[in-house]
Structure formats: structure tokens, C-alpha cells
Design an enzyme around this catalytic site. Structure first.
Site, PDB file in Angstrom:
ATOM      1  N   THR A   1      39.579  27.418  26.641  1.00  0.00           N
ATOM      2  CA  THR A   1      39.133  28.623  27.333  1.00  0.00           C
ATOM      3  C   THR A   1      37.633  28.852  27.186  1.00  0.00           C
ATOM      4  O   THR A   1      37.081  29.720  27.853  1.00  0.00           O
ATOM      5  CB  THR A   1      39.880  29.858  26.800  1.00  0.00           C
ATOM      6  OG1 THR A   1      39.599  30.002  25.407  1.00  0.00           O
ATOM      7  CG2 THR A   1      41.380  29.739  27.037  1.00  0.00           C
ATOM      8  N   LYS A   2      37.000  28.092  26.296  1.00  0.00           N
ATOM      9  CA  LYS A   2      35.556  28.209  26.068  1.00  0.00           C
ATOM     10  C   LYS A   2      34.951  26.816  26.139  1.00  0.00           C
ATOM     11  O   LYS A   2      35.599  25.830  25.807  1.00  0.00           O
ATOM     12  CB  LYS A   2      35.274  28.833  24.705  1.00  0.00           C
ATOM     13  CG  LYS A   2      35.748  30.268  24.620  1.00  0.00           C
ATOM     14  CD  LYS A   2      35.442  30.866  23.264  1.00  0.00           C
ATOM     15  CE  LYS A   2      35.956  32.300  23.241  1.00  0.00           C
ATOM     16  NZ  LYS A   2      35.871  32.901  21.935  1.00  0.00           N
TER      17      LYS A   2
ATOM     18  N   HIS B   1      40.918  28.571  38.720  1.00  0.00           N
ATOM     19  CA  HIS B   1      41.161  29.970  39.057  1.00  0.00           C
ATOM     20  C   HIS B   1      42.093  30.596  38.030  1.00  0.00           C
ATOM     21  O   HIS B   1      42.810  29.906  37.316  1.00  0.00           O
ATOM     22  CB  HIS B   1      41.740  30.109  40.469  1.00  0.00           C
ATOM     23  CG  HIS B   1      43.209  29.870  40.555  1.00  0.00           C
ATOM     24  ND1 HIS B   1      43.762  28.606  40.571  1.00  0.00           N
ATOM     25  CD2 HIS B   1      44.250  30.737  40.604  1.00  0.00           C
ATOM     26  CE1 HIS B   1      45.074  28.708  40.640  1.00  0.00           C
ATOM     27  NE2 HIS B   1      45.409  29.991  40.657  1.00  0.00           N
TER      28      HIS B   1
END
Length: 176
Positions: free
Chosen positions: A109-110, A60
Site C-alpha cells: 500500500t506504500k 483503482h
């Protein structure tokens, strides 16, 4: 033969599995990781995955909460034979492919393609806050959106956990 005492870390992993986190065979080091218990059913870990100490699995991102009254949520998938280095942070929506290596201290993050090594902190300017929030407002029109009952505090049921997991298989959603 003496009985092995169950550590608080092992209990944390077990609690996450009981809540719906999926963990494959011969997974090492997960008990030394920080797992996002609040959305642990959105975490899927394959076979033969190794976690170095103090890795963080975060399904989250509450950066949208103040502005939208919703938190962004998405699955984390770590595929077979991956290695996650010490103090690496795996963010929501990331898949770490088969046989991939994430270097220690990385902020992922990717998604990481299968068979690749990644490392470092990609933190850089992405957008102004207003643009970021407006993009998520627009995304919410076509994304799964869940109210408070879809949280642990709202007494999410196992069936609801499974439904959310399926709906967020390849998507980003938002939860109250």
C-alpha cells in the site's frame, strides 16, 4: 516449426498494452498476473521485471465510490529489475523501486524504496469511515477529477489515456 497458440493471458497483456500500459524489455511472468484493465494505462513496468504467478496490479480503489460517487485512481510504477512475489497485491499510488523485492502474499500500500525487500500484510486500522471519506472529499478539491467519459465504458480515447497518465504521474485522482 509450429505456431505458438496465443493464450487468453497473453491477449490480456496485449490488450492492456494497446490501451496504454507501459511494459519494458524482458519482463517475465506478467501474463500470469491479474492486471487492472479498467485503468491499465496508469500502470508502468520497467525493464527486467519478474512477476511470480497470480500477482495483482490494481490502479483503482472503489472504496470511495459509494460515498463520493467517484473511485480513487493512481499510477502503479514498477521500476527496473524488481521482483514481485506470487499473489502479491500492488495497490494504487505505489512505486516499487529499482532492484526491490516484494515477498509473496504481500499487500503493498506504500511505495517500496529501491534496493529493499518488503513483505507481509500491513492491514491495520487507519481511520473511521467518515474520517476517510472526509479526507478524500478534501483531497478532491486539489486532485484531478474525471467524469465517466474518462473510463473504458465512457469510450476514453488514447489521447485522454495519455493525458490522465501525465496528470497522475505523481498524484492521486478520482474517476466517476
Amino acid at each position: 516449426m509450429g505456431l505458438r497458440k496465443t493464450s487468453p493471458e497473453d491477449l490480456n497483456v496485449q490488450a492492456c498494452i494497446e490501451k496504454g500500459m507501459k511494459v519494458g524489455k524482458t519482463c517475465h511472468g506478467l501474463a500470469a498476473s491479474t492486471i487492472d484493465y479498467a485503468h491499465c494505462w496508469l500502470i508502468e513496468i520497467g525493464d527486467n521485471v519478474t512477476f511470480a504467478p497470480q500477482t495483482y496490479l490494481l490502479a483503482h480503489d472503489a472504496s470511495t465510490k459509494r460515498y463520493l460517487n467517484y473511485t480513487k485512481i493512481s499510477k502503479i510504477k514498477i521500476e527496473d529489475n524488481a521482483f514481485i512475489g506470487a499473489r502479491a497485491l500492488i495497490m494504487p499510488g505505489v512505486t516499487v523501486g529499482k532492484n526491490a523485492i516484494v515477498a509473496a502474499g504481500s499487500i503493498v500500500t506504500k511505495s517500496v524504496p529501491a534496493g529493499y525487500v518488503v513483505g507481509g500484510n500491513p492491514a491495520k486500522e487507519i481511520a473511521k469511515t467518515e474520517e476517510y471519506i472526509n479526507r478524500h472529499k478534501a483531497n478532491m478539491d486539489n486532485a484531478p477529477v474525471y467524469d465517466y467519459q474518462w473510463t473504458i465504458g465512457g469510450n476514453i480515447t488514447p489521447d485522454m489515456c495519455n493525458q490522465m497518465s501525465k496528470e497522475l504521474d505523481d498524484a492521486i485522482g478520482y474517476v466517476k
